[in-house]
Design a protein around this motif. Structure first.
Motif, PDB file in Angstrom:
ATOM      1  N   VAL A  26      41.143   6.150  32.062  1.00 25.96           N
ATOM      2  CA  VAL A  26      41.352   7.112  30.970  1.00 25.96           C
ATOM      3  C   VAL A  26      42.745   6.974  30.378  1.00 25.96           C
ATOM      4  O   VAL A  26      42.919   6.838  29.160  1.00 25.96           O
ATOM      5  N   ARG A  27      43.750   7.030  31.211  1.00 24.27           N
ATOM      6  CA  ARG A  27      45.134   6.953  30.730  1.00 24.27           C
ATOM      7  C   ARG A  27      45.455   5.605  30.089  1.00 24.27           C
ATOM      8  O   ARG A  27      46.068   5.566  29.006  1.00 24.27           O
ATOM      9  N   PRO A  28      45.073   4.451  30.680  1.00 25.60           N
ATOM     10  CA  PRO A  28      45.333   3.175  29.998  1.00 25.60           C
ATOM     11  C   PRO A  28      44.656   3.069  28.639  1.00 25.60           C
ATOM     12  O   PRO A  28      45.221   2.492  27.708  1.00 25.60           O
ATOM     13  N   CYS A  29      43.457   3.622  28.513  1.00 22.24           N
ATOM     14  CA  CYS A  29      42.774   3.580  27.214  1.00 22.24           C
ATOM     15  C   CYS A  29      43.463   4.470  26.184  1.00 22.24           C
ATOM     16  O   CYS A  29      43.376   4.209  24.986  1.00 22.24           O
ATOM     17  N   LYS A  30      44.140   5.501  26.640  1.00 22.60           N
ATOM     18  CA  LYS A  30      44.816   6.405  25.711  1.00 22.60           C
ATOM     19  C   LYS A  30      46.111   5.804  25.178  1.00 22.60           C
ATOM     20  O   LYS A  30      46.463   6.009  24.014  1.00 22.60           O
ATOM     21  N   THR A  31      46.815   5.054  25.996  1.00 23.18           N
ATOM     22  CA  THR A  31      48.120   4.526  25.607  1.00 23.18           C
ATOM     23  C   THR A  31      48.179   3.008  25.593  1.00 23.18           C
ATOM     24  O   THR A  31      49.211   2.442  25.215  1.00 23.18           O
ATOM     25  N   GLY A  32      47.106   2.348  25.977  1.00 22.49           N
ATOM     26  CA  GLY A  32      47.143   0.903  26.140  1.00 22.49           C
ATOM     27  C   GLY A  32      46.695   0.145  24.918  1.00 22.49           C
ATOM     28  O   GLY A  32      46.807   0.576  23.768  1.00 22.49           O
ATOM     29  N   LEU A  33      46.118  -1.038  25.166  1.00 30.03           N
ATOM     30  CA  LEU A  33      45.767  -1.969  24.107  1.00 30.03           C
ATOM     31  C   LEU A  33      44.682  -1.431  23.209  1.00 30.03           C
ATOM     32  O   LEU A  33      44.715  -1.607  21.989  1.00 30.03           O
TER      33      LEU A  33
END
Length: 528
Positions: free
Chosen positions: A476-483
């Motif tokens: 969830v968090r990587p998809c919110k701030t990631g690539l």
């Protein structure tokens, strides 16, 4: 100047209009209503295991067919979540919850006269299931709107209602069955669930106006008031010639030709016009259900987390008593195990609410740790032996279940997922996606039990679902701030650049007009 929290009742909807989130006030009453609704909805669902063996003996059915009662109920409850959101946005949370209470009570009362398990599918599964959805989801949604800083803690504490219900209902219903039988016991539960309608009447709507005011003020100040006041500060002779500056005129009006108005009355009239304009917002802006959250990658991952984690929410509560009976534990002691699980869940919910209320903590990571520990608790059940072994596993499972069950829906309001603005629609879509797991979870566990002749397989299936849920929660968090988020933002910027036109230009005579006024004023003062 600091805004004050002031509630104003709207004549049509009887809503409280606040300038900011009150973080209390009538919200405490809503929190109490949510506590009771939790007890009479999820508390009854989790306590339904006390009727499990009675229904198998009365209807001569297998574990899997009896499990379909709660399975259909949970499926209908979650599948109709978008309908609950639409009805709440259209008719208000109060009427929807009251109608849901009537459906819950009606389904349970009629189920007490059922002659087959199919009758249970219709009454408890469909009628009460729809009532559970209309009662629970609007209550937790409006409670999140009344609190901001204390949202996690208040929601977690209020959600302990189902834990106290399991703690009190399980032994009470067990004792009541020995006196009047399971049918009249179920009838008594249905009459008790009429209290949901009373709780629904306490859900007073809330409207926050602060964001609209902030958006409405800058345009007028930037084009008219701000520039005129700068001229007033730089040109000292303006005050000697003009008694006041007419800040309500448009830039195209010739200065000196308009009558000045008192400065003390203008801000007051401006504020009154702002409130009047905001008090009647245009109707097209209201969306009954916003499916735009499905384009948010972080929400999609969070929805899959809820889908798989739901497999471990209901089945253990249904099979803990049959598992204890298979280990040679008596009826009374089996009910005590379920009650101990409920008590531990209370402390788990309160602990999670207190922990998530801390500022420096990233809430999504705390939730991930709790989900992993919950999966460990599910794996530990098959290794329990005897009363105390099963008691220890139940207490550990109850505590970890409380940390997850009391926070997974309120976490939708956090910026890591969708935010408070889209929380209402996101909750409807999120619970709707959970419906598949609610439908398949208990029957899948029942089929495994009938096939293996061992209740341990039911807990293994729940643990597998919880592990898959932890994997999606970690994304969830990587998809919110990631690539993924960066690519989505770049696409939006390209669309905005292609559709946006050139910036608006001011009239040529706007600056010349005010400079000319300043020069004339300077000549007048020099002549004096």
């Amino acid at each position: 100047s600091k805004m004050t929290v002031k509630a104003v009742k709207m004549p049509c909807t009887s809503a409280n209009v606040y300038t900011k989130v009150p973080d209390g006030g009538w919200g405490w009453t809503v929190a109490f209503a949510f506590f009771v609704v939790e007890a009479l909805t999820y508390g009854i669902i989790k306590s339904f295991g006390v009727f499990f063996n009675d229904l198998m003996e009365s209807f001569d059915e297998t574990n899997s067919r009896i499990s379909w009662i709660i399975s259909i109920c949970v499926f209908v409850q979650t599948f109709t979540a978008p309908l609950s959101t639409v009805l709440s946005n259209r008719f208000g949370h109060r009427l929807v919850v009251m109608a849901g209470g009537l459906l819950v009570s009606t389904g349970m009362v009629i189920a007490s006269f059922a002659r087959s398990v199919v009758d249970m599918y219709v009454t408890i599964g469909i009628v009460s299931g729809l009532g559970y959805c209309l009662s629970f989801l609007p209550t937790v949604t409006i409670l999140s709107q009344y609190f901001d800083k204390r949202r996690s803690l208040v929601t977690a504490v209020a959600s302990t209602g189902e834990c106290f219900a399991v703690f009190s209902f399980a032994p009470a219903i067990t004792a009541l069955k020995e006196q009047i039988g399971w049918r009249y016991s179920m009838l008594s539960v249905g009459v008790l669930q009429l209290g949901i309608t009373t709780c629904g009447s306490l859900l007073r709507p809330i409207v926050i106006r602060e964001q609209e005011e902030v958006k409405a003020q800058p345009p007028e100040e930037s084009t008219e008031t701000k520039y005129m006041l700068e001229n007033e500060q730089t040109c000292t002779s303006i005050e000697s010639i003009d008694s006041g500056v007419d800040i309500t005129t448009s830039p195209s009006n010739v200065p000196g030709k308009t009558k000045a108005e008192p400065k003390s009355e203008e801000p007051k009239q401006h504020g009154q016009n702002l409130i009047d304009n905001n008090s009647t917002p245009p109707e097209p802006k209201t969306k009954l259900l916003d499916f735009s959250v499905m384009r948010d990658y972080s929400f999609i991952c969070y929805a899959f987390f809820g889908l798989f984690a739901t497999l471990g929410f209901f089945a253990p509560s249904l099979y803990i008593i049959p598992l204890s009976r298979s280990l040679g534990i008596g009826k009374d002691h089996s009910a005590y195990i379920l009650s101990a699980m409920a008590i531990a869940e209370v402390f788990g919910r309160i602990f999670a609410g207190w922990l998530l209320n801390k500022k420096p903590i990233r809430k999504i990571y705390i939730e991930l740790i709790c989900v992993i520990l919950l999966a460990v608790a599910l794996v530990a059940f098959p290794f329990a032996s005897g009363f105390w072994g099963l008691m220890i596993c139940s207490v550990y499972f109850g505590f970890m279940l409380g940390t997850v069950a009391g926070t997974h829906i309120p976490l939708l309001a956090e910026d890591d997922v969708v935010g408070i603005e889209r929380m209402s629609s996101a909750a409807g879509v999120y619970v709707f996606i959970q419906s598949l797991a609610g439908l398949a979870g208990p029957p899948l566990a029942g089929v495994l039990v009938d096939t293996t002749k061992n209740y341990s397989s039911a807990f293994y299936s729940c643990a597998a679902g919880m592990v898959l849920g932890a994997v999606f929660l970690a994304l969830v968090r990587p998809c919110k701030t990631g690539l993924c988020h960066q690519q989505q933002q770049q696409q939006q910027q390209q669309v905005e650049e292609s559709t946006a036109g050139p910036p608006p230009e001011l009239p040529d005579d706007f600056i010349d007009m005010d400079i000319g006024k300043a020069e004339n004023s300077g000549k007048g003062s020099d002549s004096v």
